[in-house]
Design a protein around this motif. Sequence first.
Motif, PDB file in Angstrom:
ATOM      1  N   GLN A  97      30.483  46.622  42.152  1.00  0.00           N
ATOM      2  CA  GLN A  97      30.537  45.642  41.352  1.00  0.00           C
ATOM      3  C   GLN A  97      31.362  45.849  39.878  1.00  0.00           C
ATOM      4  OE1 GLN A  97      27.101  43.460  40.134  1.00  0.00           O
ATOM      5  NE2 GLN A  97      28.322  41.874  38.959  1.00  0.00           N
ATOM      6  N   ASN A  98      30.737  46.614  39.062  1.00  0.00           N
ATOM      7  CA  ASN A  98      31.307  46.931  38.053  1.00  0.00           C
ATOM      8  C   ASN A  98      32.600  47.914  37.950  1.00  0.00           C
ATOM      9  OD1 ASN A  98      29.032  46.263  36.527  1.00  0.00           O
ATOM     10  ND2 ASN A  98      27.927  48.367  36.857  1.00  0.00           N
ATOM     11  N   TRP A  99      33.078  48.108  39.199  1.00  0.00           N
ATOM     12  CA  TRP A  99      34.308  48.987  39.537  1.00  0.00           C
ATOM     13  C   TRP A  99      35.401  47.926  39.696  1.00  0.00           C
ATOM     14  CZ3 TRP A  99      36.642  50.848  44.725  1.00  0.00           C
ATOM     15  CH2 TRP A  99      37.625  51.801  44.370  1.00  0.00           C
ATOM     16  N   LEU A 100      34.954  46.851  40.257  1.00  0.00           N
ATOM     17  CA  LEU A 100      36.144  45.803  40.374  1.00  0.00           C
ATOM     18  C   LEU A 100      35.670  44.593  39.835  1.00  0.00           C
ATOM     19  CD1 LEU A 100      35.438  45.647  44.518  1.00  0.00           C
ATOM     20  CD2 LEU A 100      37.256  46.877  43.223  1.00  0.00           C
ATOM     21  N   LYS A 101      34.767  44.463  38.838  1.00  0.00           N
ATOM     22  CA  LYS A 101      34.588  42.918  38.217  1.00  0.00           C
ATOM     23  C   LYS A 101      35.704  42.586  37.140  1.00  0.00           C
ATOM     24  CE  LYS A 101      31.277  42.362  35.337  1.00  0.00           C
ATOM     25  NZ  LYS A 101      29.982  42.417  34.644  1.00  0.00           N
ATOM     26  N   ASN A 102      36.537  43.643  36.440  1.00  0.00           N
ATOM     27  CA  ASN A 102      37.427  43.494  35.391  1.00  0.00           C
ATOM     28  C   ASN A 102      38.619  42.880  36.243  1.00  0.00           C
ATOM     29  OD1 ASN A 102      38.364  45.698  36.411  1.00  0.00           O
ATOM     30  ND2 ASN A 102      38.325  46.711  34.457  1.00  0.00           N
ATOM     31  N   GLY A 103      38.786  42.985  37.449  1.00  0.00           N
ATOM     32  CA  GLY A 103      39.925  42.405  38.210  1.00  0.00           C
ATOM     33  C   GLY A 103      41.094  43.508  38.082  1.00  0.00           C
ATOM     34  N   ILE A 104      41.106  44.710  37.318  1.00  0.00           N
ATOM     35  CA  ILE A 104      42.378  45.615  37.567  1.00  0.00           C
ATOM     36  C   ILE A 104      42.616  46.156  38.890  1.00  0.00           C
ATOM     37  CG2 ILE A 104      43.339  47.494  36.317  1.00  0.00           C
ATOM     38  CD1 ILE A 104      43.346  44.919  34.661  1.00  0.00           C
ATOM     39  N   VAL A 105      41.552  46.536  39.509  1.00  0.00           N
ATOM     40  CA  VAL A 105      41.572  47.783  40.643  1.00  0.00           C
ATOM     41  C   VAL A 105      41.961  46.659  41.720  1.00  0.00           C
ATOM     42  CG1 VAL A 105      40.226  48.725  42.447  1.00  0.00           C
ATOM     43  CG2 VAL A 105      39.838  49.271  39.928  1.00  0.00           C
ATOM     44  N   LYS A 131      39.000  36.792  30.084  1.00  0.00           N
ATOM     45  CA  LYS A 131      40.243  37.718  30.656  1.00  0.00           C
ATOM     46  C   LYS A 131      39.794  38.079  32.131  1.00  0.00           C
ATOM     47  CE  LYS A 131      43.540  36.921  27.528  1.00  0.00           C
ATOM     48  NZ  LYS A 131      44.889  36.629  27.998  1.00  0.00           N
ATOM     49  N   GLN A 132      38.825  38.933  32.055  1.00  0.00           N
ATOM     50  CA  GLN A 132      38.299  39.602  33.324  1.00  0.00           C
ATOM     51  C   GLN A 132      38.253  38.626  34.554  1.00  0.00           C
ATOM     52  OE1 GLN A 132      34.786  41.706  32.616  1.00  0.00           O
ATOM     53  NE2 GLN A 132      35.712  43.166  31.187  1.00  0.00           N
ATOM     54  N   MET A 133      37.557  37.258  34.136  1.00  0.00           N
ATOM     55  CA  MET A 133      37.534  36.205  35.315  1.00  0.00           C
ATOM     56  C   MET A 133      38.804  35.616  35.688  1.00  0.00           C
ATOM     57  SD  MET A 133      33.993  34.661  34.114  1.00  0.00           S
ATOM     58  CE  MET A 133      33.785  33.709  35.689  1.00  0.00           C
ATOM     59  N   GLU A 134      39.734  35.615  34.588  1.00  0.00           N
ATOM     60  CA  GLU A 134      41.159  35.155  35.026  1.00  0.00           C
ATOM     61  C   GLU A 134      41.869  36.138  35.860  1.00  0.00           C
ATOM     62  OE1 GLU A 134      45.016  33.540  32.555  1.00  0.00           O
ATOM     63  OE2 GLU A 134      43.575  34.784  31.529  1.00  0.00           O
ATOM     64  N   GLN A 135      41.683  37.400  35.596  1.00  0.00           N
ATOM     65  CA  GLN A 135      42.306  38.518  36.448  1.00  0.00           C
ATOM     66  C   GLN A 135      41.654  38.373  37.557  1.00  0.00           C
ATOM     67  OE1 GLN A 135      44.602  40.421  34.631  1.00  0.00           O
ATOM     68  NE2 GLN A 135      45.320  40.873  36.603  1.00  0.00           N
ATOM     69  N   ILE A 136      40.215  38.269  38.051  1.00  0.00           N
ATOM     70  CA  ILE A 136      39.881  37.958  39.531  1.00  0.00           C
ATOM     71  C   ILE A 136      40.455  36.938  40.165  1.00  0.00           C
ATOM     72  CG2 ILE A 136      37.893  37.700  40.889  1.00  0.00           C
ATOM     73  CD1 ILE A 136      36.180  39.172  38.674  1.00  0.00           C
ATOM     74  N   LEU A 140      42.571  36.479  43.711  1.00  0.00           N
ATOM     75  CA  LEU A 140      42.198  35.695  44.929  1.00  0.00           C
ATOM     76  C   LEU A 140      43.238  34.709  45.229  1.00  0.00           C
ATOM     77  CD1 LEU A 140      38.570  34.546  43.529  1.00  0.00           C
ATOM     78  CD2 LEU A 140      39.304  36.189  45.407  1.00  0.00           C
ATOM     79  N   LYS A 141      44.349  34.293  44.180  1.00  0.00           N
ATOM     80  CA  LYS A 141      45.319  33.482  44.628  1.00  0.00           C
ATOM     81  C   LYS A 141      46.480  34.283  45.260  1.00  0.00           C
ATOM     82  CE  LYS A 141      48.840  30.570  42.467  1.00  0.00           C
ATOM     83  NZ  LYS A 141      49.434  29.766  41.307  1.00  0.00           N
ATOM     84  N   THR A 151      38.341  30.400  53.892  1.00  0.00           N
ATOM     85  CA  THR A 151      36.963  30.720  54.357  1.00  0.00           C
ATOM     86  C   THR A 151      36.480  32.402  54.316  1.00  0.00           C
ATOM     87  OG1 THR A 151      37.642  31.096  56.427  1.00  0.00           O
ATOM     88  CG2 THR A 151      36.692  28.837  55.912  1.00  0.00           C
ATOM     89  N   ASP A 152      37.606  33.087  54.141  1.00  0.00           N
ATOM     90  CA  ASP A 152      37.238  34.781  53.711  1.00  0.00           C
ATOM     91  C   ASP A 152      37.324  34.863  52.289  1.00  0.00           C
ATOM     92  OD1 ASP A 152      36.697  35.048  56.607  1.00  0.00           O
ATOM     93  OD2 ASP A 152      38.842  35.621  56.860  1.00  0.00           O
ATOM     94  N   ILE A 153      37.769  34.122  51.281  1.00  0.00           N
ATOM     95  CA  ILE A 153      37.859  34.585  50.137  1.00  0.00           C
ATOM     96  C   ILE A 153      36.760  33.812  49.385  1.00  0.00           C
ATOM     97  CG2 ILE A 153      39.325  33.877  47.991  1.00  0.00           C
ATOM     98  CD1 ILE A 153      41.488  33.280  49.537  1.00  0.00           C
ATOM     99  N   PHE A 154      36.279  35.130  48.416  1.00  0.00           N
ATOM    100  CA  PHE A 154      35.064  35.071  47.629  1.00  0.00           C
ATOM    101  C   PHE A 154      35.359  33.986  46.425  1.00  0.00           C
ATOM    102  CE2 PHE A 154      36.852  38.781  46.159  1.00  0.00           C
ATOM    103  CZ  PHE A 154      36.780  38.782  44.621  1.00  0.00           C
ATOM    104  N   GLN A 155      34.070  33.639  45.721  1.00  0.00           N
ATOM    105  CA  GLN A 155      34.279  32.898  44.462  1.00  0.00           C
ATOM    106  C   GLN A 155      34.265  33.961  43.460  1.00  0.00           C
ATOM    107  OE1 GLN A 155      34.792  29.436  44.133  1.00  0.00           O
ATOM    108  NE2 GLN A 155      34.770  29.870  46.522  1.00  0.00           N
ATOM    109  N   THR A 156      34.901  33.544  42.204  1.00  0.00           N
ATOM    110  CA  THR A 156      34.909  34.481  41.066  1.00  0.00           C
ATOM    111  C   THR A 156      33.614  35.107  40.626  1.00  0.00           C
ATOM    112  OG1 THR A 156      37.111  33.284  40.276  1.00  0.00           O
ATOM    113  CG2 THR A 156      35.884  34.892  38.429  1.00  0.00           C
ATOM    114  N   VAL A 157      32.472  33.961  40.648  1.00  0.00           N
ATOM    115  CA  VAL A 157      31.126  34.404  40.161  1.00  0.00           C
ATOM    116  C   VAL A 157      30.592  35.387  41.275  1.00  0.00           C
ATOM    117  CG1 VAL A 157      30.704  32.351  38.775  1.00  0.00           C
ATOM    118  CG2 VAL A 157      30.263  32.069  41.209  1.00  0.00           C
TER     119      VAL A 157
END
Length: 245
Positions: A97-105, A131-136, A140-141, A151-157
Amino acid sequence: MLYLFAVLNGTLSTVVRKKKKSGNPATQALTHLHSPESYYTKFSMANVGPSFGLSREVQSKIDKKYDPELEGKLVEWIVAQCGAGVGRPEPEKIGFQNWLKNGIVLSELINSLYASNPPIKNFKTSSMVFKQMEQISLFLKAAENYGVTKTDIFQTVDLFEGKDLAAVQRTLMALGNLAVTKNNGCYKGDPNWFHRKAQENRRDFSEEQLTEGKNVIGLQMGTNRGASQAGMTGYGRPRQIINNP
């Protein structure tokens, strides 16, 4: 000092409003009444407390859907796809989670699946929550535009707050399946990590073939070929059993 409460991104936040100091008390009072610009607002995200009762039971069921083996495969693919520069997460799902949560990877991953014109043009690491949530959200978009179904796309939270990391795995799996299926030269890694999606097999029939097909009885309705009543007796007649000595 005035304390207010607001809901930001589904999380209760404390709003602290402080008044700037002024030397004259009268001026200070007038400023308080007539000049909202003299206030500044500070937002601090509240800590999410532990779950209890039904909420805890539901969250426990969601957590059990997380697959540690799938995590390892996804990490290998992301590193192979994006390069060693993205690093590797710590073991366990918290590290994932911590690896991906800022959205950069995630942004680098979706961009690497395009030969040209990557969908996310500019991105950089930020410590700011929104900013991190916006990057996620940008990832997703871009994933939806790439072909991943809603249906296969997760929510930001699900990722940022760790609500459902199994949903994050499903999205990445769907993205990998599409990348392998498209076979446009952008996929990197072992193709056996993912499944190819079924492809359209379009067939065109002539008018003659379509007309001829109307005369064929579908097997769901039975068939009138090969049927014969030869040797059958009439209905209601008893079966004759003769014993020859």
